[in-house]
Scaffold this active site. Structure first.
Site, PDB file in Angstrom:
ATOM      1  N   VAL A  11       0.831  -1.207   0.000  1.00  0.00           N
ATOM      2  CA  VAL A  11       0.000   0.000   0.000  1.00  0.00           C
ATOM      3  C   VAL A  11       0.868   1.260   0.000  1.00  0.00           C
ATOM      4  O   VAL A  11       0.693   2.150  -0.839  1.00  0.00           O
ATOM      5  CB  VAL A  11      -0.967  -0.007   1.215  1.00  0.00           C
ATOM      6  N   ASP A  30      10.634   4.118   5.815  1.00  0.00           N
ATOM      7  CA  ASP A  30      10.474   2.759   6.333  1.00  0.00           C
ATOM      8  C   ASP A  30      11.510   2.520   7.425  1.00  0.00           C
ATOM      9  O   ASP A  30      12.671   2.930   7.280  1.00  0.00           O
ATOM     10  CB  ASP A  30      10.630   1.722   5.208  1.00  0.00           C
ATOM     11  N   GLU A 151      -7.583   2.448   1.918  1.00  0.00           N
ATOM     12  CA  GLU A 151      -7.114   2.144   0.562  1.00  0.00           C
ATOM     13  C   GLU A 151      -7.882   0.949   0.005  1.00  0.00           C
ATOM     14  O   GLU A 151      -8.172   0.011   0.715  1.00  0.00           O
ATOM     15  CB  GLU A 151      -5.604   1.822   0.639  1.00  0.00           C
ATOM     16  N   LEU A 153      -6.925  -0.642  -3.090  1.00  0.00           N
ATOM     17  CA  LEU A 153      -6.181  -1.246  -4.210  1.00  0.00           C
ATOM     18  C   LEU A 153      -6.095  -2.759  -4.062  1.00  0.00           C
ATOM     19  O   LEU A 153      -6.066  -3.303  -2.956  1.00  0.00           O
ATOM     20  CB  LEU A 153      -4.787  -0.637  -4.336  1.00  0.00           C
ATOM     21  N   ASN A 208     -14.435  -4.950   2.217  1.00  0.00           N
ATOM     22  CA  ASN A 208     -13.699  -6.202   2.021  1.00  0.00           C
ATOM     23  C   ASN A 208     -14.531  -7.417   2.425  1.00  0.00           C
ATOM     24  O   ASN A 208     -14.519  -8.445   1.749  1.00  0.00           O
ATOM     25  CB  ASN A 208     -12.384  -6.179   2.815  1.00  0.00           C
ATOM     26  N   LEU A 250     -17.459 -12.598  -8.868  1.00  0.00           N
ATOM     27  CA  LEU A 250     -18.372 -13.740  -8.887  1.00  0.00           C
ATOM     28  C   LEU A 250     -17.693 -14.907  -9.602  1.00  0.00           C
ATOM     29  O   LEU A 250     -18.349 -15.666 -10.312  1.00  0.00           O
ATOM     30  CB  LEU A 250     -19.676 -13.369  -9.613  1.00  0.00           C
ATOM     31  N   CYS A 260      -5.406  -9.918   2.888  1.00  0.00           N
ATOM     32  CA  CYS A 260      -6.490  -8.985   3.259  1.00  0.00           C
ATOM     33  C   CYS A 260      -7.792  -9.678   3.638  1.00  0.00           C
ATOM     34  O   CYS A 260      -8.228  -9.569   4.785  1.00  0.00           O
ATOM     35  CB  CYS A 260      -6.729  -8.009   2.119  1.00  0.00           C
ATOM     36  N   LYS A 263      -7.888 -12.030   6.817  1.00  0.00           N
ATOM     37  CA  LYS A 263      -7.569 -11.240   8.011  1.00  0.00           C
ATOM     38  C   LYS A 263      -8.685 -10.233   8.325  1.00  0.00           C
ATOM     39  O   LYS A 263      -9.114 -10.091   9.471  1.00  0.00           O
ATOM     40  CB  LYS A 263      -6.244 -10.499   7.752  1.00  0.00           C
ATOM     41  N   ARG A 327       1.323 -15.092   0.590  1.00  0.00           N
ATOM     42  CA  ARG A 327       0.764 -15.087   1.952  1.00  0.00           C
ATOM     43  C   ARG A 327      -0.695 -15.571   1.931  1.00  0.00           C
ATOM     44  O   ARG A 327      -1.481 -15.145   1.104  1.00  0.00           O
ATOM     45  CB  ARG A 327       0.826 -13.670   2.550  1.00  0.00           C
TER      46      ARG A 327
HETATM   47  C1  UGA Z   1      -8.527  -6.985  -1.662  1.00  0.00           C
HETATM   48  C2  UGA Z   1      -9.619  -6.025  -2.189  1.00  0.00           C
HETATM   49  O1  UGA Z   1     -10.082  -6.485  -3.457  1.00  0.00           O
HETATM   50  C3  UGA Z   1      -9.074  -4.601  -2.327  1.00  0.00           C
HETATM   51  O2  UGA Z   1     -10.128  -3.728  -2.710  1.00  0.00           O
HETATM   52  C4  UGA Z   1      -8.503  -4.167  -0.972  1.00  0.00           C
HETATM   53  O3  UGA Z   1      -7.954  -2.863  -1.044  1.00  0.00           O
HETATM   54  C5  UGA Z   1      -7.415  -5.138  -0.553  1.00  0.00           C
HETATM   55  O4  UGA Z   1      -7.979  -6.448  -0.442  1.00  0.00           O
HETATM   56  C6  UGA Z   1      -6.853  -4.689   0.772  1.00  0.00           C
HETATM   57  O5  UGA Z   1      -7.607  -4.677   1.765  1.00  0.00           O
HETATM   58  O6  UGA Z   1      -5.716  -4.233   0.831  1.00  0.00           O
HETATM   59  P1  UGA Z   1      -6.440  -8.265  -2.773  1.00  0.00           P
HETATM   60  O7  UGA Z   1      -6.389  -9.031  -1.490  1.00  0.00           O
HETATM   61  O8  UGA Z   1      -5.203  -7.673  -3.309  1.00  0.00           O
HETATM   62  O9  UGA Z   1      -7.507  -7.047  -2.662  1.00  0.00           O
HETATM   63  O10 UGA Z   1      -6.986  -9.262  -3.886  1.00  0.00           O
HETATM   64  P2  UGA Z   1      -8.386  -9.587  -4.596  1.00  0.00           P
HETATM   65  O11 UGA Z   1      -8.276  -9.278  -6.030  1.00  0.00           O
HETATM   66  O12 UGA Z   1      -9.501  -8.970  -3.875  1.00  0.00           O
HETATM   67  O13 UGA Z   1      -8.460 -11.180  -4.421  1.00  0.00           O
HETATM   68  C7  UGA Z   1      -8.528 -11.783  -3.127  1.00  0.00           C
HETATM   69  C8  UGA Z   1      -8.764 -13.275  -3.245  1.00  0.00           C
HETATM   70  O14 UGA Z   1     -10.065 -13.550  -3.749  1.00  0.00           O
HETATM   71  C9  UGA Z   1      -7.792 -14.000  -4.183  1.00  0.00           C
HETATM   72  O15 UGA Z   1      -7.382 -15.200  -3.560  1.00  0.00           O
HETATM   73  C10 UGA Z   1      -8.619 -14.280  -5.420  1.00  0.00           C
HETATM   74  O16 UGA Z   1      -8.188 -15.406  -6.125  1.00  0.00           O
HETATM   75  C11 UGA Z   1      -9.989 -14.488  -4.814  1.00  0.00           C
HETATM   76  N1  UGA Z   1     -11.111 -14.215  -5.749  1.00  0.00           N
HETATM   77  C12 UGA Z   1     -11.307 -12.961  -6.237  1.00  0.00           C
HETATM   78  C13 UGA Z   1     -11.969 -15.245  -6.115  1.00  0.00           C
HETATM   79  O17 UGA Z   1     -11.821 -16.409  -5.666  1.00  0.00           O
HETATM   80  N2  UGA Z   1     -13.005 -14.964  -6.964  1.00  0.00           N
HETATM   81  C14 UGA Z   1     -13.220 -13.722  -7.453  1.00  0.00           C
HETATM   82  O18 UGA Z   1     -14.197 -13.547  -8.219  1.00  0.00           O
HETATM   83  C15 UGA Z   1     -12.361 -12.699  -7.084  1.00  0.00           C
END
Ligand code: UGA
Length: 429
Positions: A11, A30, A151, A153, A208, A250, A260, A263, A327
């Site tokens: 981030v 940092d 955030e 992202l 989230n 979906l 994320c 947790k 992770r």
């Molecule tokens: C997530 C959120 O999407 C962000 O908006 C948020 O800022 C971030 O956490 C955070 O709190 O910092 P991230 O963990 O980077 O982002 O990844 P995602 O793209 O959300 O995917 C998370 C998990 O869900 C992955 O294991 C992915 O494979 C899974 N996933 C995602 C699915 O199984 N199906 C989906 O349709 C989408």
């Protein structure tokens, strides 16, 4: 504007770099001096598409710099962002010690008015605690404002998400910092929601948790699809065209992971419990996610029967595509379960093999995805990397003892695979 970001993780580093890219002068702090040295030398400690180029460009332009000194960071800017980790504790609650330490450090270095902005994901009411801490430890007794600015992202798409955000959330206790926050975000052309700090903090956890719920929902529907002969992808598309629902998040699979969602879900359940509400809906989201993995492993063992003495090729180790982050990766969890059953593994990931080596031992790491299948009894897709769609299916089919594929991310078309002679098992189809 002059901005300081404390913490150069995913981030902090991406945020600081994108702030510099739109013209702000940014100093990233940092406490890890070795990491700062790497950054000062032009190295990037994480893989994130497009980030290295942007860092180089903005360092060269004199808008982005790195330091290990919080005092220097505080002196050089009026707006200071906190982007340090908030890791989980064994009981699901959040370890706030990094935030608390940084708040004390900022307080100790302040000599005039500052805006302190929390970007880390934190439990509701953290803003109040940060304000109390700064007031207590600020020897100069100067004025300050605390702001919550969560955030949103996604790893792997962080630069894109930051440069083109859906919304900016700014939580304040008083109007004074609003103008400066609007100035920070003006170049991003996104709707800015100004609210109170507690609401801003809740928006992050609620968002989230909702996205995780959406994934568990479609995973639950995928079970029903398998039982009835329906196709979960068709169902998701049909649902998703309703603007109130939306197609994104979906995609059924082996469950969500990463640093994320798991947790933040635990934290939100804990925060609710502490506030007197039993958030049973979210406990079920966790439950469905765990079951999804169990069900996939069962699919493998039911087909291959005994795994002891069998070799399985695994494509994907990271928790999702476009990242080197392993992770809380469902793919690593899956590998460990297969190893426990006695299987021998040949694994590949486009970016995650270096990081995986530290946590996944006793497997063969294969550099070329097209060589993974050699001598294997089956192939498993564990991460949704687009690259895997380019797999040489004919070569893989011939290299396997039996052409069996378990696709945990629905990357291939079932009918197409069967036509090509595969025994193909995916999720909800
Ligand atoms: C997530 C959120 O999407 C962000 O908006 C948020 O800022 C971030 O956490 C955070 O709190 O910092 P991230 O963990 O980077 O982002 O990844 P995602 O793209 O959300 O995917 C998370 C998990 O869900 C992955 O294991 C992915 O494979 C899974 N996933 C995602 C699915 O199984 N199906 C989906 O349709 C989408």
């Amino acid at each position: 504007m002059k901005l300081t970001i404390i913490g150069t993780g995913y981030v902090g580093l991406v945020t600081g770099t994108c702030f510099a890219e739109v013209g702000h002068h940014v100093v990233c702090v940092d406490s890890d001096a070795a990491k700062v040295k790497v950054l000062q030398g032009g190295g990037i400690p994480i893989y994130e598409p497009g980030l290295a180029e942007l860092v180089q460009k903005n360092v060269a332009a004199g808008r982005l710099s790195f330091t290990a000194s919080t005092t220097e960071g505080v002196e050089r800017s009026d707006v200071i962002f906190i982007a340090v980790p908030t890791p989980p504790q064994p009981d699901g609650s959040v370890d706030m010690s990094f935030i608390e330490r940084v708040a004390r450090e900022i307080a100790g270095a302040m000599t005039d008015y500052k805006i302190i902005v929390d970007k880390s994901t934190v439990p509701v009411r953290t803003g109040d605690k940060v304000a109390e801490t700064i007031k207590r430890y600020c020897k100069a007794k100067v004025e300050f404002d605390v702001v919550s600015n969560p955030e949103f992202l996604r790893e792997g798409f962080a630069v894109e998400d930051l440069m083109k955000p859906d919304r900016i959330v700014v939580g304040v206790r008083a109007p004074r910092p609003v103008a400066a926050m609007k100035q920070v975000y003006e170049p991003f052309n996104a709707p800015i929601i100004i609210t109170d700090i507690n609401s801003a903090e809740l928006i992050k956890h609620a968002s989230n948790s909702f996205l995780a719920l959406k994934i568990s929902y479609i995973n639950a529907v995928s079970v029903l699809c398998e039982a009835t002969g329906a196709n979960v992808q068709e169902v998701a598309t049909g649902m998703g065209l309703d603007e109130r629902i939306g197609r994104r998040f979906l995609n059924a699979g082996i469950g969500f992971g990463g640093s994320c969602f798991p947790k933040d879900l635990s934290a939100f359940i804990k925060i609710s419990e502490q506030s007197g509400y039993d958030f049973r809906l979210l406990k079920e989201v966790q439950h469905i996610n765990a079951e999804q993995m169990e069900r996939f492993v069962k699919k493998i063992t039911e087909t291959l029967w005994v795994l002891k003495g069998k070799t399985i090729g695994v494509l994907g180790l990271t928790f999702k595509q476009n990242t080197d982050d392993v992770r809380s990766s469902p793919a690593i969890d899956l590998c460990q379960r297969l190893l426990k059953e006695g299987a021998t593994l040949r694994v590949h990931d486009p970016k995650g093999m270096d990081k995986a080596r530290a946590v996944l031992l006793d497997v063969t790491y294969v550099e070329d995805m097209n060589e993974v299948a050699a001598g294997c009894d089956a192939l498993v897709v564990a991460t949704e990397w687009d690259e895997f769609k380019q797999l040489d299916l004919e070569r893989a089919r011939k290299a396997l003892t039996h052409p069996i594929m378990f696709d945990g991310r629905n990357l291939f078309e079932a009918q197409e695979m069967e036509k090509l002679g595969w025994i193909y098992k995916s999720i909800g189809r």
